[in-house]
Design a protein around this motif. Structure first.
Motif, PDB file in Angstrom:
ATOM      1  N   ASP A 262      23.233 -21.739 -66.621  1.00 47.66           N
ATOM      2  CA  ASP A 262      22.685 -20.391 -66.821  1.00 47.66           C
ATOM      3  C   ASP A 262      22.517 -20.103 -68.309  1.00 47.66           C
ATOM      4  N   MET A 263      23.528 -20.493 -69.082  1.00 45.39           N
ATOM      5  CA  MET A 263      23.454 -20.252 -70.515  1.00 45.39           C
ATOM      6  C   MET A 263      22.402 -21.137 -71.169  1.00 45.39           C
ATOM      7  N   LYS A 264      22.187 -22.304 -70.618  1.00 54.19           N
ATOM      8  CA  LYS A 264      21.151 -23.195 -71.159  1.00 54.19           C
ATOM      9  C   LYS A 264      19.777 -22.537 -71.038  1.00 54.19           C
ATOM     10  N   VAL A 265      19.528 -21.871 -69.909  1.00 55.95           N
ATOM     11  CA  VAL A 265      18.248 -21.176 -69.714  1.00 55.95           C
ATOM     12  C   VAL A 265      18.103 -20.049 -70.740  1.00 55.95           C
ATOM     13  N   TYR A 266      19.157 -19.250 -70.917  1.00 54.93           N
ATOM     14  CA  TYR A 266      19.098 -18.170 -71.905  1.00 54.93           C
ATOM     15  C   TYR A 266      18.881 -18.742 -73.305  1.00 54.93           C
ATOM     16  N   ALA A 267      19.587 -19.823 -73.605  1.00 56.80           N
ATOM     17  CA  ALA A 267      19.528 -20.397 -74.945  1.00 56.80           C
ATOM     18  C   ALA A 267      18.133 -20.905 -75.284  1.00 56.80           C
ATOM     19  N   GLU A 268      17.471 -21.487 -74.321  1.00 48.78           N
ATOM     20  CA  GLU A 268      16.124 -22.005 -74.575  1.00 48.78           C
ATOM     21  C   GLU A 268      15.146 -20.864 -74.861  1.00 48.78           C
TER      22      GLU A 268
END
Length: 608
Positions: A452-458
């Motif tokens: 989930d955080m990977k999606v936000y980070a991108e």
């Protein structure tokens, strides 16, 4: 803020040096070099860039010999370049030096040495040392080094070789860390234990103002005056695997995932039967009663842990706590009395500014408690009491598990004070401890949602600026989240107390600018939501972080919601920072950065 390694023994020193430097590259990585005694004499090879550049040069032309010194550099004097890289030599190339620290009077010494005929080729302060030692040499390298040290002002760890005495390696420590590894038929020096752990577990930790003379069969510890020191050897009981990546793509990701274990280990035997047990500190209830105020002093991420510590101690113990940036502490002439407890926080235990603050506090008569991750470090040795955070080796420059372990230490100490002073009843203490013991599993639950955080980070990685906001303890965590993002993604980021937005910062909010909003403090959530609406009304794109159960309400005001497991509001920082670490990590990856070695930074800051 550099890495030093040295070897004398029966093996090919080049291999040992490169292996050690690889373990120390996190301490400095803008250049690297080695000096080895070969059949042709003292030979030096060094190169700008990562260690791999030096390795490629050595593959083309190896340096073969049983004694040598090596160095990875983080530039302080002179830009990164081949010529500014260590080791440095004198005009005759008969003396070679590696150095960690700063020589404050190097210009004065340089002018004196140049007038006497020394030929300088670099912009560094370190080159002065090699010329100075050469000028003082009269047949005894140990005495020449001792004389040189008396002429130098500053902070330094040194490794010194001379072609005139090719069987000796001389090491010196003054304010910068240095350890001595003891083997059979071989001995080592290093800035940190991982550099030599592949070859020996037996080490001496040099104290300030001490030196060592190494041959392949002997190690002699002594003062700068030449008085021999007898000291018990320290046996390292952790293995090298804990300092390797263990299948993760980076040290930082590995260390983020090691936090549940670090929490458990730091709590460990310090909790028993619903009480906190801190046998390692000598503060009795009577002594705690004498404490009228607390100063928490630290740098960077450790300072942010101190901000949480301030809130924890004030809430649990109800005594005033000040937090100070260590680099400013001495210079503001702080009001320190014998009834002041000074808590210094340092991951490495060697942070120069924090050490200076510790010494100032002791000079003024305060009792000093250290929170550090390194047993035997300068901070640990010089403090009156120590709470060790059992986070294990932290290799990535950006701190994660060391920071959260510091939070655990503050929770334990705050509870200990409240417990011993009788300020909080046993039921309350037991309730907080029970919640503390649940944290490792709750952190694991957050880590399992890393995607989930990977999606936000991108999404965040596409922007060049963003903001973090929060109130109370959420603001302290926002500061750490912002720093982490800046450190490794190079995205401009600022953290603000959410209530301060209307006092000027709202002028910076524009369409689609990312805003990370933390809202875990129950009595402040409504006010934080009001501040979030001020942001969205001006076009901000908000990511909200709340406890499970609050995400429904928060979703009405933000673009995305991430819910963390519910705990006591006091303990929220130990959970809410985890997704922010992941956000920074994945944003850095999305931008193609080297996560473990961010530009211009080093792990252990041993210069002021």
């Amino acid at each position: 803020m550099c890495g030093i390694v040295g070897y004398v023994g029966y093996r090919n020193s080049q291999d040992i040096l490169i292996s050690g430097l690889r373990k120390l590259e996190y301490r400095g990585y803008d250049s690297a070099g080695v000096a080895v005694f070969t059949n042709a004499g003292l030979e030096v090879k060094k190169a700008k860039g990562r260690l791999a550049v030096l390795e490629s040069h050595l593959e083309e032309r190896p340096l073969n010999g049983g004694i040598g010194i090596g160095h990875t550099r983080w530039a302080t004097h002179g830009k990164p370049s081949d010529v500014n890289s260590h080791p440095h030599t004198d005009t005759s190339s008969k003396f070679s030096v590696v150095h960690n620290g700063i020589i404050e009077n190097y210009l004065e010494l340089k002018e004196e040495l140049a007038a006497a005929g020394a030929k300088f080729v670099s912009e560094t302060d370190t080159e002065v040392i090699s010329h100075l030692i050469a000028s003082l040499y009269e047949g005894d390298i140990v005495k020449a080094v001792q004389k040189a040290v008396k002429r130098m002002r500053g902070a330094f760890a040194l490794g010194v070789l001379t072609e005139h005495e090719p069987e000796k390696l001389v090491a010196v420590r003054l304010a910068s860390p240095l350890i001595i590894g003891v083997g059979e038929g071989e001995n080592f020096i290093g800035s940190d234990i991982p550099a030599i752990l592949e070859y020996t577990r037996n080490v001496y930790i040099l104290n300030d103002g001490e030196m060592a003379v190494l041959t392949k069969n002997d190690v002699t510890l002594m003062t700068m005056e030449g008085n021999v020191i007898s000291r018990e050897m320290f046996h390292v009981d952790w293995d090298l695997v804990t300092a390797e990546k263990a299948g993760f793509d980076s040290f930082m990701l590995k260390e983020i995932h090691e936090q549940p274990k670090a929490y458990r280990d730091t709590m460990g035997s310090r909790i028993a039967d619903g009480r906190v047990v801190l046998k390692e500190i000598g503060l009795s209830a009577d002594q705690l009663k004498q404490v009228e105020r607390v100063h928490i002093v630290a740098c960077g991420t450790a300072y942010h842990a101190g901000l949480v510590g301030k809130s924890v101690i004030e809430k649990l113990v109800r005594i005033p706590v000040e937090t100070d940036v260590a680099s400013e502490y001495r210079y503001r002439d702080p009001i320190i009395t014998p009834n002041t407890l000074v808590i210094v926080v340092s991951q490495s235990g060697e942070t120069a500014d924090t050490l200076a603050a510790l010494r100032e506090a002791k000079r003024c008569g305060a009792r000093v408690l250290a929170i550090t991750n390194v047993v035997g470090s300068s901070v640990a040795r010089e403090a009156d009491d120590v709470i060790t955070t059992w986070a294990g080796p932290e290799i990535a420059v950006a701190s994660t598990k060391a920071y959260t372990s510091q939070l655990i230490a503050f929770y334990l100490f705050g509870l200990y004070m409240a417990q011993e002073l009788g300020i909080r009843d046993s039921a309350y203490i037991a309730e907080v401890i029970a919640a503390l013991e649940q944290l490792p599993e709750q952190v694991q639950a957050i880590l399992e949602r890393a995607e989930d955080m990977k999606v936000y980070a991108e999404q965040v990685a596409k922007h060049n600026s963003l903001f973090f906001i929060g109130r109370g303890l959420d603001y302290a965590v926002a500061l750490e989240g912002s720093l982490k993002l800046k450190e490794i993604s190079y995205i401009h980021s600022e953290a603000y107390a959410a209530g301060e937005l209307k006092h000027g910062t709202l002028a910076l909010i524009e369409d689609d600018i990312p805003v990370i909003a933390l809202a875990t403090q129950g009595e402040l959530i409504e006010k934080t939501v009001s501040n979030i609406k001020e942001v969205t009304a001006r076009g901000g794109y908000v990511y909200g972080f709340v406890f499970e159960g609050d995400e429904g309400e928060m979703a009405k005001s933000v673009n995305h919601v991430f819910a963390i497991p519910r705990t006591l509001p006091l303990l929220a920082p130990a959970l809410s920072v985890i997704p922010l670490q992941l956000l920074s990590y994945y944003a850095s990856l999305a931008r193609g950065n080297d996560v473990d070695k961010p530009r211009n930074l080093a792990k252990s800051v041993t210069v002021e």
